[in-house]
Design a protein around this motif. Structure first.
Motif, PDB file in Angstrom:
ATOM      1  N   TYR A   1       0.858  -1.183   0.000  1.00 36.94           N
ATOM      2  CA  TYR A   1       0.000   0.000   0.000  1.00 36.94           C
ATOM      3  C   TYR A   1       0.895   1.234   0.000  1.00 36.94           C
ATOM      4  O   TYR A   1       1.230   1.777   1.033  1.00 36.94           O
ATOM      5  CB  TYR A   1      -0.917  -0.033   1.232  1.00 36.94           C
ATOM      6  N   GLU A   2       1.318   1.630  -1.217  1.00 42.89           N
ATOM      7  CA  GLU A   2       2.185   2.797  -1.372  1.00 42.89           C
ATOM      8  C   GLU A   2       1.425   3.858  -2.141  1.00 42.89           C
ATOM      9  O   GLU A   2       0.358   3.594  -2.690  1.00 42.89           O
ATOM     10  CB  GLU A   2       3.426   2.410  -2.171  1.00 42.89           C
ATOM     11  N   ARG A   3       1.996   5.044  -2.252  1.00 41.60           N
ATOM     12  CA  ARG A   3       1.349   6.080  -3.049  1.00 41.60           C
ATOM     13  C   ARG A   3       1.644   5.785  -4.514  1.00 41.60           C
ATOM     14  O   ARG A   3       2.791   5.821  -4.943  1.00 41.60           O
ATOM     15  CB  ARG A   3       1.890   7.463  -2.674  1.00 41.60           C
TER      16      ARG A   3
ATOM     17  N   LYS B   1       4.512   6.795 -11.153  1.00 45.84           N
ATOM     18  CA  LYS B   1       5.242   6.063 -12.178  1.00 45.84           C
ATOM     19  C   LYS B   1       6.274   5.127 -11.518  1.00 45.84           C
ATOM     20  O   LYS B   1       7.092   5.562 -10.722  1.00 45.84           O
ATOM     21  CB  LYS B   1       5.952   7.070 -13.093  1.00 45.84           C
ATOM     22  N   GLY B   2       6.214   3.853 -11.844  1.00 39.53           N
ATOM     23  CA  GLY B   2       7.189   2.906 -11.302  1.00 39.53           C
ATOM     24  C   GLY B   2       6.889   2.449  -9.887  1.00 39.53           C
ATOM     25  O   GLY B   2       7.669   1.714  -9.276  1.00 39.53           O
ATOM     26  N   ARG B   3       5.758   2.892  -9.323  1.00 36.90           N
ATOM     27  CA  ARG B   3       5.410   2.483  -7.953  1.00 36.90           C
ATOM     28  C   ARG B   3       3.911   2.198  -7.914  1.00 36.90           C
ATOM     29  O   ARG B   3       3.101   3.091  -8.123  1.00 36.90           O
ATOM     30  CB  ARG B   3       5.793   3.605  -6.979  1.00 36.90           C
TER      31      ARG B   3
ATOM     32  N   GLN C   1      -0.202  -3.151  -6.659  1.00 36.87           N
ATOM     33  CA  GLN C   1       0.094  -4.525  -7.084  1.00 36.87           C
ATOM     34  C   GLN C   1       1.181  -4.396  -8.142  1.00 36.87           C
ATOM     35  O   GLN C   1       0.988  -3.724  -9.153  1.00 36.87           O
ATOM     36  CB  GLN C   1      -1.127  -5.226  -7.674  1.00 36.87           C
ATOM     37  N   PHE C   2       2.327  -4.993  -7.888  1.00 37.88           N
ATOM     38  CA  PHE C   2       3.396  -4.956  -8.880  1.00 37.88           C
ATOM     39  C   PHE C   2       3.980  -6.364  -8.969  1.00 37.88           C
ATOM     40  O   PHE C   2       3.543  -7.270  -8.273  1.00 37.88           O
ATOM     41  CB  PHE C   2       4.455  -3.911  -8.506  1.00 37.88           C
ATOM     42  N   HIS C   3       4.950  -6.540  -9.860  1.00 35.76           N
ATOM     43  CA  HIS C   3       5.464  -7.885 -10.118  1.00 35.76           C
ATOM     44  C   HIS C   3       6.968  -7.938  -9.928  1.00 35.76           C
ATOM     45  O   HIS C   3       7.668  -7.008 -10.318  1.00 35.76           O
ATOM     46  CB  HIS C   3       5.081  -8.326 -11.536  1.00 35.76           C
ATOM     47  N   GLN C   4       7.394  -8.992  -9.335  1.00 35.79           N
ATOM     48  CA  GLN C   4       8.835  -9.183  -9.169  1.00 35.79           C
ATOM     49  C   GLN C   4       9.257 -10.497  -9.801  1.00 35.79           C
ATOM     50  O   GLN C   4       8.474 -11.448  -9.896  1.00 35.79           O
ATOM     51  CB  GLN C   4       9.221  -9.229  -7.683  1.00 35.79           C
ATOM     52  N   PHE C   5      10.505 -10.522 -10.224  1.00 37.26           N
ATOM     53  CA  PHE C   5      11.166 -11.786 -10.568  1.00 37.26           C
ATOM     54  C   PHE C   5      12.237 -11.944  -9.500  1.00 37.26           C
ATOM     55  O   PHE C   5      13.132 -11.120  -9.396  1.00 37.26           O
ATOM     56  CB  PHE C   5      11.776 -11.700 -11.971  1.00 37.26           C
TER      57      PHE C   5
ATOM     58  N   PHE D   1      18.011 -11.827  -4.750  1.00 35.72           N
ATOM     59  CA  PHE D   1      17.636 -10.487  -5.206  1.00 35.72           C
ATOM     60  C   PHE D   1      16.260 -10.537  -5.848  1.00 35.72           C
ATOM     61  O   PHE D   1      15.740 -11.626  -6.141  1.00 35.72           O
ATOM     62  CB  PHE D   1      18.659  -9.930  -6.209  1.00 35.72           C
ATOM     63  N   ALA D   2      15.669  -9.358  -6.066  1.00 38.60           N
ATOM     64  CA  ALA D   2      14.397  -9.286  -6.796  1.00 38.60           C
ATOM     65  C   ALA D   2      14.459  -8.149  -7.806  1.00 38.60           C
ATOM     66  O   ALA D   2      15.012  -7.085  -7.520  1.00 38.60           O
ATOM     67  CB  ALA D   2      13.244  -9.059  -5.828  1.00 38.60           C
ATOM     68  N   MET D   3      13.901  -8.437  -8.983  1.00 43.35           N
ATOM     69  CA  MET D   3      13.814  -7.400 -10.010  1.00 43.35           C
ATOM     70  C   MET D   3      12.399  -6.849 -10.016  1.00 43.35           C
ATOM     71  O   MET D   3      11.439  -7.602  -9.848  1.00 43.35           O
ATOM     72  CB  MET D   3      14.061  -8.011 -11.389  1.00 43.35           C
TER      73      MET D   3
HETATM   74  P1  ATP Z   1      12.014   1.350  -3.304  1.00 43.48           P
HETATM   75  O1  ATP Z   1      13.208   1.866  -2.601  1.00 43.48           O
HETATM   76  O2  ATP Z   1      11.905   1.802  -4.742  1.00 43.48           O
HETATM   77  O3  ATP Z   1      10.737   1.506  -2.528  1.00 43.48           O
HETATM   78  P2  ATP Z   1      12.333  -1.255  -2.174  1.00 43.48           P
HETATM   79  O4  ATP Z   1      13.660  -1.207  -1.536  1.00 43.48           O
HETATM   80  O5  ATP Z   1      11.123  -1.084  -1.345  1.00 43.48           O
HETATM   81  O6  ATP Z   1      12.274  -0.215  -3.405  1.00 43.48           O
HETATM   82  P3  ATP Z   1      12.544  -4.081  -2.735  1.00 43.48           P
HETATM   83  O7  ATP Z   1      11.695  -4.509  -1.633  1.00 43.48           O
HETATM   84  O8  ATP Z   1      13.981  -4.270  -2.671  1.00 43.48           O
HETATM   85  O9  ATP Z   1      12.209  -2.551  -3.076  1.00 43.48           O
HETATM   86  O10 ATP Z   1      11.991  -4.717  -4.094  1.00 43.48           O
HETATM   87  C1  ATP Z   1      12.827  -5.029  -5.203  1.00 43.48           C
HETATM   88  C2  ATP Z   1      12.419  -4.275  -6.424  1.00 43.48           C
HETATM   89  O11 ATP Z   1      11.013  -4.348  -6.647  1.00 43.48           O
HETATM   90  C3  ATP Z   1      12.677  -2.778  -6.363  1.00 43.48           C
HETATM   91  O12 ATP Z   1      14.012  -2.502  -6.676  1.00 43.48           O
HETATM   92  C4  ATP Z   1      11.734  -2.257  -7.424  1.00 43.48           C
HETATM   93  O13 ATP Z   1      12.301  -2.408  -8.714  1.00 43.48           O
HETATM   94  C5  ATP Z   1      10.554  -3.163  -7.283  1.00 43.48           C
HETATM   95  N1  ATP Z   1       9.497  -2.512  -6.467  1.00 43.48           N
HETATM   96  C6  ATP Z   1       9.442  -2.384  -5.129  1.00 43.48           C
HETATM   97  N2  ATP Z   1       8.305  -1.775  -4.745  1.00 43.48           N
HETATM   98  C7  ATP Z   1       7.606  -1.515  -5.891  1.00 43.48           C
HETATM   99  C8  ATP Z   1       6.337  -0.919  -6.185  1.00 43.48           C
HETATM  100  N3  ATP Z   1       5.542  -0.478  -5.219  1.00 43.48           N
HETATM  101  N4  ATP Z   1       5.951  -0.823  -7.472  1.00 43.48           N
HETATM  102  C9  ATP Z   1       6.731  -1.295  -8.476  1.00 43.48           C
HETATM  103  N5  ATP Z   1       7.926  -1.876  -8.260  1.00 43.48           N
HETATM  104  C10 ATP Z   1       8.372  -1.992  -6.995  1.00 43.48           C
END
Ligand code: ATP
Ligand code: MG
Length: 424
Positions: free
Chosen positions: A114-116, A119-121, A124-128, A304-306
């Motif tokens: 639950y973030e604001r 763009k890029g945040r 619901q997002f996806h990680q690998f 790690f996570a992408m």
């Molecule tokens: P940030 O500092 O950007 O909040 P984070 O340290 O919280 O990132 P991690 O938990 O390390 O992020 O997650 C690994 C990766 O997942 C991040 O580097 C980013 O690319 C992606 N990620 C994290 N939170 C989000 C989000 N809310 N929306 C989209 N991508 C995200």
């Protein structure tokens, strides 16, 4: 018409070119991971809340204010996973996968925070994600970084900067923490609200602040890297020399502490300046204490996570993504009793040519409207079956992209003829 129902803010539909880019990224990453001997693991999206509280840390942004937590119908507190490592460690422990063995695993899927939204945040997002269990030596830390570099190369992504740091051992951090608190306490007047709160609970996280007003204070702080224990120092030096041997440039960022509590020793991030504020596309590090913390036998681990959305945004900007699916062959069937043999012929072609994209005109329509659809499909040929053709057990083969005479072919000769086109 009834009122439309929209999706939840920060939770996106992914379609069209973006969906192609998603699949392309995940497919490429899977190939790279297999090249390094990794296997897939599939994990639940919902876990007990306690798992995240215990692993990520009570006083992190994620646990304090970003989790989707709810009571299920039995009143048990559950949480939509905000990241993948905690669940992966839980699975390793529960299934006994780390006793005297090495596990090299990858997974992909939705995460929820639950973030604001910006763009890029997203919410619901996806990680690998990639995790290795059972290896304590710095070679694997380096190899994980190297494989991400290989993946960027395969994706055609340039200009990603590798930042690394070492968080040392738990003990070294305790000693450093005192020094940091002493420094920050001297500058209490310049700390923001978040940092004041963290001063007692989690002062290291202040170094990870995203508030530009805090920049000077943070830059002047004592550095953890100057207070490492000897073993961690040696570990870090070896990681760096492996990266140098392979020719992967990096910068040491002494303020890189990561937003989750479970890390020790090596931490790293891949950062781009091309996405504005949300520049970290991949982040990870070593977390040797976590398996034990979750109730398993002490097991070294690193991962790690992408962030898939952020990488997809880079791919889309650079137009490295393959095009959306295009037909090779379009089957036009117009007239009484033509669609039944049309379907049979289309299946026959798919049997013979598993790699070509055959689109059957489902839904009827005049010759004219079907040819319009054939044109739009991207197909280079149309197979036309009107009443006359069907009666003669024939098809007409029509070139859609280049001038060429239409051919009439017997059903029995069709596959042979298509062979000369598609397997030439
Ligand atoms: P940030 O500092 O950007 O909040 P984070 O340290 O919280 O990132 P991690 O938990 O390390 O992020 O997650 C690994 C990766 O997942 C991040 O580097 C980013 O690319 C992606 N990620 C994290 N939170 C989000 C989000 N809310 N929306 C989209 N991508 C995200
Ligand atoms: Mg975050």
């Amino acid at each position: 018409m009834a009122n439309q129902i929209s999706a939840i803010r920060g939770m996106n539909d992914i379609y069209g070119d973006e969906a192609v880019a998603f699949d392309y990224l995940i497919g490429t990453a899977e190939k790279t991971l297999k090249q390094y001997g990794f296997n897939s693991i599939r994990l639940p999206i919902v876990e007990k809340t306690e798992l995240f509280a215990r692993s990520i840390g009570e006083v992190t942004d994620i646990v304090e204010k970003e989790m989707y937590t709810f009571a299920d119908r039995n009143g048990e507190s559950l949480t939509l996973r905000p990241e993948g490592t905690a669940g992966c460690v839980r699975a390793i422990v529960q299934n006994g996968l780390s006793h005297n063995q090495i596990q090299k695993l990858y997974y992909t899927g939705s995460m929820f925070r639950y973030e604001r939204p910006q763009k890029g945040r997203y919410r619901q997002f996806h990680q690998f994600g990639v995790e290795v269990f059972g290896l304590a030596t710095p070679d694997i830390d380096a190899e994980l970084i190297v494989l991400t570099a290989r993946l960027w190369e395969q994706l055609g992504l340039e200009n990603l900067e590798l930042q690394i740091n070492s968080l040392g051992s738990q003990e070294a951090r305790v000693a450093y923490r005192e020094k940091l608190v002493a420094y920050l306490s001297e500058h209490k007047a310049s700390l923001d609200e978040d940092s004041l709160r963290r001063l007692d609970s989690n002062p290291l996280r202040i170094l990870d602040t995203k508030n530009p007003d805090m920049k000077t204070i943070v830059e002047g702080a004592p550095k953890l890297i100057d207070h490492l224990d000897e073993e961690s120092k040696a570990h870090f030096e070896t990681v760096k020399s492996h990266l140098e041997d392979i020719g992967i440039p990096f910068v040491v960022n002494p303020n890189l502490v990561r937003g989750l509590d479970y890390y020790n020793r090596t931490v790293f991030e891949w950062v781009t300046t091309e996405l504005g504020a949300q520049g970290t596309v991949c982040a990870g590090g070593r977390y040797d204490g976590l398996v034990e913390q979750i109730g398993g036998k002490s097991t070294p681990a690193v991962g790690f996570a992408m962030g898939i959305e952020r990488l997809v945004a880079l791919l889309m900007d650079k137009q490295f993504v393959p095009a959306m699916a295009q037909a090779d062959l379009y089957i036009v069937t117009a007239g009484e009793n033509t669609s039944r043999p049309g379907l049979v012929i289309s299946e026959m072609i798919r049997d013979a040519f598993p790699k070509i994209n055959v689109q059957m005109n489902c839904g009827g329509g005049s010759f004219k409207s079907q040819f319009k659809k054939a044109d739009k499909s991207g197909a280079s040929f149309a197979i036309v079956m009107g009443e006359q053709e069907v009666e003669n057990k024939e098809v007409a083969l029509k070139s859609l992209r280049v001038e060429a005479e239409q051919k009439t072919l017997k059903w029995d000769d069709l596959i042979n003829h298509l062979n000369t086109i598609f397997n030439a």
